[in-house]
Write a protein that holds these residues in place. Structure first.
Motif, PDB file in Angstrom:
ATOM      1  N   TYR A  77      40.822  42.997  40.099  1.00 49.92           N
ATOM      2  CA  TYR A  77      41.189  41.603  39.842  1.00 49.92           C
ATOM      3  C   TYR A  77      41.620  41.354  38.402  1.00 49.92           C
ATOM      4  N   SER A  78      40.994  42.059  37.456  1.00 48.02           N
ATOM      5  CA  SER A  78      41.262  41.699  36.062  1.00 48.02           C
ATOM      6  C   SER A  78      41.559  42.868  35.134  1.00 48.02           C
TER       7      SER A  78
ATOM      8  N   THR B 200      45.105  45.467  36.134  1.00 42.03           N
ATOM      9  CA  THR B 200      46.254  44.663  36.567  1.00 42.03           C
ATOM     10  C   THR B 200      47.589  45.411  36.544  1.00 42.03           C
TER      11      THR B 200
ATOM     12  N   GLY C  43      46.667  42.300  39.665  1.00 44.45           N
ATOM     13  CA  GLY C  43      45.673  41.251  39.487  1.00 44.45           C
ATOM     14  C   GLY C  43      45.605  40.239  40.609  1.00 44.45           C
ATOM     15  N   GLU C  44      45.477  38.972  40.237  1.00 51.09           N
ATOM     16  CA  GLU C  44      45.273  37.904  41.217  1.00 51.09           C
ATOM     17  C   GLU C  44      46.523  37.570  42.011  1.00 51.09           C
ATOM     18  N   THR C  45      47.696  37.995  41.551  1.00 52.53           N
ATOM     19  CA  THR C  45      48.934  37.718  42.289  1.00 52.53           C
ATOM     20  C   THR C  45      49.214  38.735  43.382  1.00 52.53           C
ATOM     21  N   SER C  46      48.411  39.779  43.464  1.00 50.66           N
ATOM     22  CA  SER C  46      48.483  40.812  44.502  1.00 50.66           C
ATOM     23  C   SER C  46      49.678  41.740  44.301  1.00 50.66           C
TER      24      SER C  46
ATOM     25  N   GLY D   2      45.700  42.705  47.930  1.00 45.60           N
ATOM     26  CA  GLY D   2      45.027  41.860  46.954  1.00 45.60           C
ATOM     27  C   GLY D   2      43.573  42.246  46.790  1.00 45.60           C
TER      28      GLY D   2
ATOM     29  N   GLU E 155      41.041  40.442  47.029  1.00 40.61           N
ATOM     30  CA  GLU E 155      40.115  39.759  47.938  1.00 40.61           C
ATOM     31  C   GLU E 155      39.667  40.650  49.091  1.00 40.61           C
TER      32      GLU E 155
END
Length: 392
Positions: free
Chosen positions: A139-140, A143, A148-151, A262, A264
């Motif tokens: 996630y961080s 990257t 990261g968070e944008t997959s 991602g 998640e």
């Protein structure tokens, strides 16, 4: 002389019938799932993919007794590996699936080597800690690799060296495919279904093999097994790696049907979900994990889509005074509250059917068998004189 473990003729026939019946049920899901409103391809693909995930998890938890709370890490690693294979090599899904399984297997070997130094709750906590570390790294920290968070997803400027070599460079974003067969819609489902059937067959062979017997011995009493001179840890590590490969396969297929990866997918909630699938269907059974995966994904995708209008349509036959109250109560269990339905179902099964759905199936089968046996026994006891017509 070396002894080989081979099932008897009757057992082999039963296994063949089990695989054939499972294959028939899976391949005809678009037909018999239609009355339940679950015949659309995206959901059927999820049934197959998470069925693979749960079947693989059952090899570790159901056979060996090691409860992992971190298997989503391998699911995420498989997804990331598959997307990188699409970006660097080709959008053909075969290399992506192979690399997803290999990388997830190596990853599982490293985590399992450390985690299996402990057992019980300590093993579970270690796997959970590793999974959360992987989630935070994806996630961080990593990257550049995970985006990261944008997959991570396919882009126009990806090299795709094999595709460029075979068909020339292209600025378009191609669809993932299996030798020209796109991994969307029903073709994508049938590819996942064939992989599911193969994964089920391999899991069945593992369960029936001497290796599977050794895993059940570890679950039964690992200390006693060690006292006999058998070093059980390599067997447990092998089960952990096989289970991780299954999870990587499921993650790779997720990326094949939807080329996106991602962080998640590595969260602890995803790990807890596969535990629920296995327990709900039946721990240690062959069919149970798949059944549990279908139930949970059905509730997640169908029950969560119900709204007040849907409930009014369903209970419209009731008088208005009663309909409003019924809709209000039922609304708590659908839509955003579908987890309440899942929790209630899970609670009832744990209380009344600790062996999951498959225990209920076995109980019904036993009742039916006893009923048929009683009728046959009554027919045998019936004498000709008892059935003779009056006056004869």
């Amino acid at each position: 002389m070396s002894a080989r473990f081979e099932p008897g003729g009757g057992d082999a026939r039963r296994d063949l019938m089990l695989v054939a019946g499972f294959a028939l049920a899976v391949l005809t899901m678009p037909v018999w799932m239609r009355p339940f409103g679950a015949a659309y391809p995206d959901l059927l693909q999820r049934f197959a993919i998470f069925g693979i995930f749960a079947i693989g998890f059952n090899i570790l938890f159901g056979l060996t007794g090691y409860l992992s709370f971190g298997h989503a890490a391998f699911l995420g690693v498989g997804s990331y590996t598959a997307v990188w294979a699409f970006k660097l090599l080709t959008v053909n899904v075969l290399p992506a699936i192979v690399f997803a399984m290999l990388v997830s297997g190596v990853f599982a070997l490293a985590i399992g080597y450390v985690s299996l130094r402990r057992s019980g709750i300590y093993f579970s906590i270690l796997t959970l800690a590793f999974a959360q570390m992987c989630y935070n790294l994806a996630y961080s920290v990593l990257t550049p690799i995970t985006n990261g968070e944008t997959s991570l997803q396919i882009a126009r400027n990806d090299p795709r060296v094999l595709d460029a070599w075979l068909s020339g460079a292209s600025n378009l974003i191609p669809a993932t495919n299996l030798f020209g067969l796109e991994m969307k819609g029903y073709p994508g489902f049938y590819v996942c279904a064939v992989v599911l059937i193969a994964a089920f067959y391999v899991a069945m062979r593992i369960s029936r093999s001497p290796f599977g017997t050794m895993l059940r011995a570890i679950k039964s009493n690992q200390n006693r097994l060690n006292y006999t001179g058998v070093h059980s840890r390599p067997y447990a590590l092998a089960a952990f790696v096989i289970s991780g490969v299954y999870a990587g396969l499921a993650g790779g297929l997720l990326a094949c049907t939807d080329p996106l990866a991602g962080a998640e997918r590595m969260q602890w909630t995803a790990s807890g979900e596969v535990v629920l699938m296995t327990i709900l269907g039946g721990v240690g059974t062959l069919l149970g994990p798949f059944v549990g995966a279908v139930i949970i994904k059905y509730l997640e995708n169908i029950f969560s889509s119900f709204n007040e209008q849907t409930l009014h349509s369903a209970f419209g036959f009731l008088p208005d005074a009663i309909e409003g109250g019924v809709v209000k109560v039922a609304g708590l269990f659908v839509g955003d509250g579908w987890h309440l339905t899942l929790g209630t179902l899970f609670m009832l099964l744990v209380i009344f059917l600790p062996g999951g759905v498959m225990e209920g199936v076995r109980r019904l089968g036993g009742l039916l068998e006893r009923g048929l046996a009683a009728r046959a026994d009554g027919a045998r006891r019936l004498r000709p004189a008892d059935s003779a017509a009056p006056g004869e």
